[in-house]
Design an enzyme around this catalytic site. Structure first.
Site, PDB file in Angstrom:
ATOM      1  N   TYR A 159       0.693  -1.426  -0.333  1.00 30.84           N
ATOM      2  CA  TYR A 159       0.215   0.408   0.021  1.00 30.84           C
ATOM      3  C   TYR A 159       1.157   0.850   0.189  1.00 30.84           C
ATOM      4  CZ  TYR A 159      -3.905   3.136   1.597  1.00 30.84           C
ATOM      5  OH  TYR A 159      -4.368   3.749   1.985  1.00 30.84           O
ATOM      6  N   LYS A 165      -1.358  -1.033  -4.508  1.00 28.24           N
ATOM      7  CA  LYS A 165      -2.635  -0.535  -4.266  1.00 28.24           C
ATOM      8  C   LYS A 165      -1.704   1.315  -4.251  1.00 28.24           C
ATOM      9  CE  LYS A 165      -5.621   1.620  -0.358  1.00 28.24           C
ATOM     10  NZ  LYS A 165      -5.362   2.406  -0.477  1.00 28.24           N
TER      11      LYS A 165
HETATM   12  C1  SI3 Z   1      -5.303  10.184   0.764  1.00 26.37           C
HETATM   13  C2  SI3 Z   1      -6.701   9.859   0.949  1.00 26.37           C
HETATM   14  O1  SI3 Z   1      -7.757   9.033   1.520  1.00 26.37           O
HETATM   15  N1  SI3 Z   1      -6.669   8.889  -0.529  1.00 26.37           N
HETATM   16  C3  SI3 Z   1      -7.710   8.261  -1.045  1.00 26.37           C
HETATM   17  C4  SI3 Z   1      -8.456   8.190  -1.839  1.00 26.37           C
HETATM   18  O2  SI3 Z   1     -10.053   8.038  -2.044  1.00 26.37           O
HETATM   19  C5  SI3 Z   1      -9.043   9.993  -1.624  1.00 26.37           C
HETATM   20  O3  SI3 Z   1     -10.023  10.290  -0.516  1.00 26.37           O
HETATM   21  C6  SI3 Z   1     -10.121  10.784  -3.297  1.00 26.37           C
HETATM   22  O4  SI3 Z   1      -8.764  10.443  -3.999  1.00 26.37           O
HETATM   23  C7  SI3 Z   1     -10.104  11.671  -2.875  1.00 26.37           C
HETATM   24  O5  SI3 Z   1      -8.633  12.826  -2.479  1.00 26.37           O
HETATM   25  C8  SI3 Z   1      -7.418   6.703  -1.009  1.00 26.37           C
HETATM   26  O6  SI3 Z   1      -6.523   6.694  -1.502  1.00 26.37           O
HETATM   27  C9  SI3 Z   1      -7.253   5.954   0.247  1.00 26.37           C
HETATM   28  C10 SI3 Z   1      -7.803   4.316   0.625  1.00 26.37           C
HETATM   29  O7  SI3 Z   1      -7.670   4.082  -0.420  1.00 26.37           O
HETATM   30  C11 SI3 Z   1      -7.547   3.743   1.748  1.00 26.37           C
HETATM   31  O8  SI3 Z   1      -8.952   4.505   2.433  1.00 26.37           O
HETATM   32  O9  SI3 Z   1      -6.829   2.565   1.844  1.00 26.37           O
END
Ligand code: SI3
Length: 307
Positions: free
Chosen positions: A144, A174
């Protein structure tokens, strides 16, 4: 049941929010309805549990186990794959969670880099990942990568170098970073049975062009239905339609970011859109002011009338 060794992880994966009661305790009772919401209303059939969106680093090991167990139990027969994030600051805790993921028959585990004492080289990080995997050697394993959160900026591609020699059940990355050159190099290095999963929801289309096999993100909890359409349009070569949907997601997120978008706001938006009671976030993340959540929910409904 044997873990999903031959099931390549593709398509959409929702990074789940952790349900809390208003008193701040984990709320296992909301997990069943949450899974039904994802499968029935969003068409999302894979989940990534106890990740960033799930506030894993603010949970105790015992809470993470209880949550992982309940997600796996309730997902049985409904979800295709449940991936449990087991990364911690402590190798010992990560190993404990990895062992537990085997017991509860998770479909895979993912591990983030420790970020207080950071690995100084890709080799150090690979060794940490290997040590975690060694207690769950036949469970599909994902690295990750989320440099903006961990502060660990070494290219993910460097971490993947010869990783299968250490982790035979390595199954992919990921990638929650903006560096599409690094992501492309990961895709290009991927073995056929690995998955390169992209995690910056607002630029998924660019990652699909780069060869992403799927996507993991927080917004797929409430825009999953539309992102499935985006991916299908991309697969059919309808780039105009794919772009139209991506632009709507960008418009929602840029609006939310102008008002102040963090995990608390994101979670409250999910509460508003889904009707679930996932509660507030846990400190130090602050709850979202009501008017802010309503304004963003209104924007959501104006962009996506389906849900
Ligand atoms: C920094 C962060 O929280 N990034 C999110 C994104 O889904 C993010 O919320 C989205 O791109 C909006 O900016 C995901 O990459 C995180 C994720 O997959 C997780 O919760 O593990």
């Amino acid at each position: 049941m044997a873990p999903a060794l031959d099931k390549k992880l593709t398509g959409l994966v929702a990074a789940t929010f952790t349900p809390f009661t208003t008193q701040g305790e984990i709320n296992l009772a909301e997990i069943g309805p949450y899974i039904d919401y994802l499968t029935e209303k969003q068409g999302v059939n894979n989940i990534f549990v106890n990740g960033t969106t799930g506030e894993s680093m603010s949970l105790s090991v015992a809470e993470r186990k209880d949550l992982a167990e309940e997600w796996c139990r309730k997902a049985k027969g409904k979800m295709d794959q449940v991936i449990i994030h087991v990364g911690c600051m402590s190798l010992t805790d990560s190993k404990e969670l990895a062992r537990h993921a085997v017991q509860i028959e998770a479909d895979g585990i993912a591990v983030i880099s420790p970020s207080f004492f950071k690995p100084s080289t890709a080799d150090a990080l690979r060794t940490f990942l290997y040590q975690v995997s060694s207690v769950a050697p036949t469970l599909p394993f994902y690295y990750y990568h989320i440099p903006a959160v961990t502060g660990v900026n070494m290219p993910a591609r460097d971490v993947l170098e010869n990783i299968e020699e250490l982790i035979p059940f390595f199954r992919g990355v990921k990638f929650s970073g903006n560096d599409l050159m690094d992501f492309g190099q990961c895709v290009s290095y991927c073995q056929p049975h690995w998955s390169a999963l992209y995690g910056v929801d607002e630029q998924l289309l660019a990652a699909l062009a780069m060869g992403a096999h799927g996507a993991v993100g927080s917004t797929y909890n409430y825009v999953g239905y539309h992102v499935n359409e985006l991916m299908s349009a991309f697969d059919h070569g309808d780039i105009i339609q794919a772009r139209t949907i991506q632009f709507k997601i960008q418009e929602l997120l840029s609006y939310a970011k102008k008002l102040g978008f963090d995990l608390g706001v994101n979670k409250q938006l999910m509460n508003e859109v889904s009707g679930l009671s996932l509660g507030p976030p846990r400190l130090p993340v602050m709850p979202c002011p009501v008017d802010q959540a309503l304004a963003i929910a209104q924007k959501y409904h104006s962009l996506f009338s389906k849900n």
